[in-house]
Enzyme design. Structure first.
Site, PDB file in Angstrom:
ATOM      1  N   TYR A 156       0.814  -1.215   0.000  1.00  0.00           N
ATOM      2  CA  TYR A 156       0.000   0.000   0.000  1.00  0.00           C
ATOM      3  C   TYR A 156       0.853   1.274   0.000  1.00  0.00           C
ATOM      4  O   TYR A 156       0.643   2.162  -0.842  1.00  0.00           O
ATOM      5  CB  TYR A 156      -0.973  -0.023   1.181  1.00  0.00           C
ATOM      6  CG  TYR A 156      -1.943   1.125   1.185  1.00  0.00           C
ATOM      7  CD1 TYR A 156      -3.021   1.155   0.299  1.00  0.00           C
ATOM      8  CD2 TYR A 156      -1.790   2.187   2.079  1.00  0.00           C
ATOM      9  CE1 TYR A 156      -3.919   2.217   0.300  1.00  0.00           C
ATOM     10  CE2 TYR A 156      -2.681   3.246   2.087  1.00  0.00           C
ATOM     11  CZ  TYR A 156      -3.744   3.255   1.193  1.00  0.00           C
ATOM     12  OH  TYR A 156      -4.625   4.311   1.189  1.00  0.00           O
ATOM     13  N   LYS A 160       1.034   4.118  -3.087  1.00  0.00           N
ATOM     14  CA  LYS A 160       0.690   5.521  -2.917  1.00  0.00           C
ATOM     15  C   LYS A 160       1.892   6.431  -3.163  1.00  0.00           C
ATOM     16  O   LYS A 160       1.727   7.574  -3.622  1.00  0.00           O
ATOM     17  CB  LYS A 160       0.089   5.750  -1.530  1.00  0.00           C
ATOM     18  CG  LYS A 160      -1.293   5.119  -1.351  1.00  0.00           C
ATOM     19  CD  LYS A 160      -2.304   5.660  -2.374  1.00  0.00           C
ATOM     20  CE  LYS A 160      -3.712   5.176  -2.102  1.00  0.00           C
ATOM     21  NZ  LYS A 160      -4.703   5.736  -3.032  1.00  0.00           N
TER      22      LYS A 160
END
Length: 231
Positions: A156, A160
């Protein structure tokens, strides 16, 4: 009238962003890959539903054609995102987990942005908001006193951080657009099993603010509700 598309908008931060922008006078296309949930949310909010799966080229292209035929686009909010569960740390990380996370968070952002660039370039005041995360900050991940430092997951934050790079490079390539990344904060949504300490109303604040900036607003930046964040 400002016309706005929000991906992943049938629930959570996307839905709340849609509600706020509609209240502010935007015509909002609510992007949803689930037709029934999308129809229900659009009806409740007074939005226009557009079926949109950010991982599917044909779906994205069809959505772009629909919005083009109905008049064009001024604001794009790339909100759709995933965080795999269970979260895998560095020792357990697999290429498949990275691929799944990147398919939505990174490739999806690039796929949607690319498809809607022709419409945005026709707008008098085009804006793109990429929903990022505080976990995308390399500064935060490397500072022991930062809340991000203790986060064990890899896929994750990596996805990002890649979204932040897309934001910078798109902003440089299209100086006439306002293109920024935002960190909503740790918000209680399905993404994190509703473990966040913020409400969606609080989390959507920075998304709405950056979706509403004018041609003299910032571009190529990374912001939370308090201001600029360190990359």
């Amino acid at each position: 009238m400002t016309t706005t598309l929000i991906t992943g908008a049938n629930k959570g931060l996307g839905r709340e962003t849609a509600r706020r922008l509609i209240a502010d006078g935007h015509t909002v296309y609510l992007g949803s890959r689930d037709a029934e949930r999308g129809r229900r949310a659009a009806k409740e909010l007074g939005a226009r539903l557009v079926l949109l799966d950010v991982t599917d080229d044909a779906s994205v292209e069809a959505a772009a054609k629909t919005i083009e035929a109905e008049g064009g686009l001024d604001v794009l909010v790339n909100n759709a995102g995933v965080e795999n569960r269970p979260m895998l740390g560095a020792a357990e990380l697999t290429a498949d987990e990275l691929r799944t996370t990147f398919e939505t968070n990174v490739y999806g952002t690039a796929r949607v942005t690319h498809a809607f660039l022709p419409l945005l370039r026709r707008s008098a005041a085009p804006v793109v908001v990429n929903v990022s995360s505080g976990l995308a900050s390399l500064t935060g991940l490397t500072m022991p006193d930062s809340p991000s430092y203790a986060y064990p997951g890899v896929a994750y934050p990596a996805s990002k951080a890649a979204v932040n790079v897309l934001t910078i490079q798109y902003a440089k390539a299209f100086p006439g657009m306002r293109i920024n990344a935002v960190e909503p904060g740790y918000t209680a949504t399905d993404l994190n099993g509703r473990s966040g300490h913020q409400t969606v109303e609080e989390g959507a604040e920075i998304i709405v603010r950056m979706a509403s900036i004018g041609p003299d607003g910032p571009t190529g930046g990374y912001f939370d509700d308090s201001g600029p964040l360190p990359w």
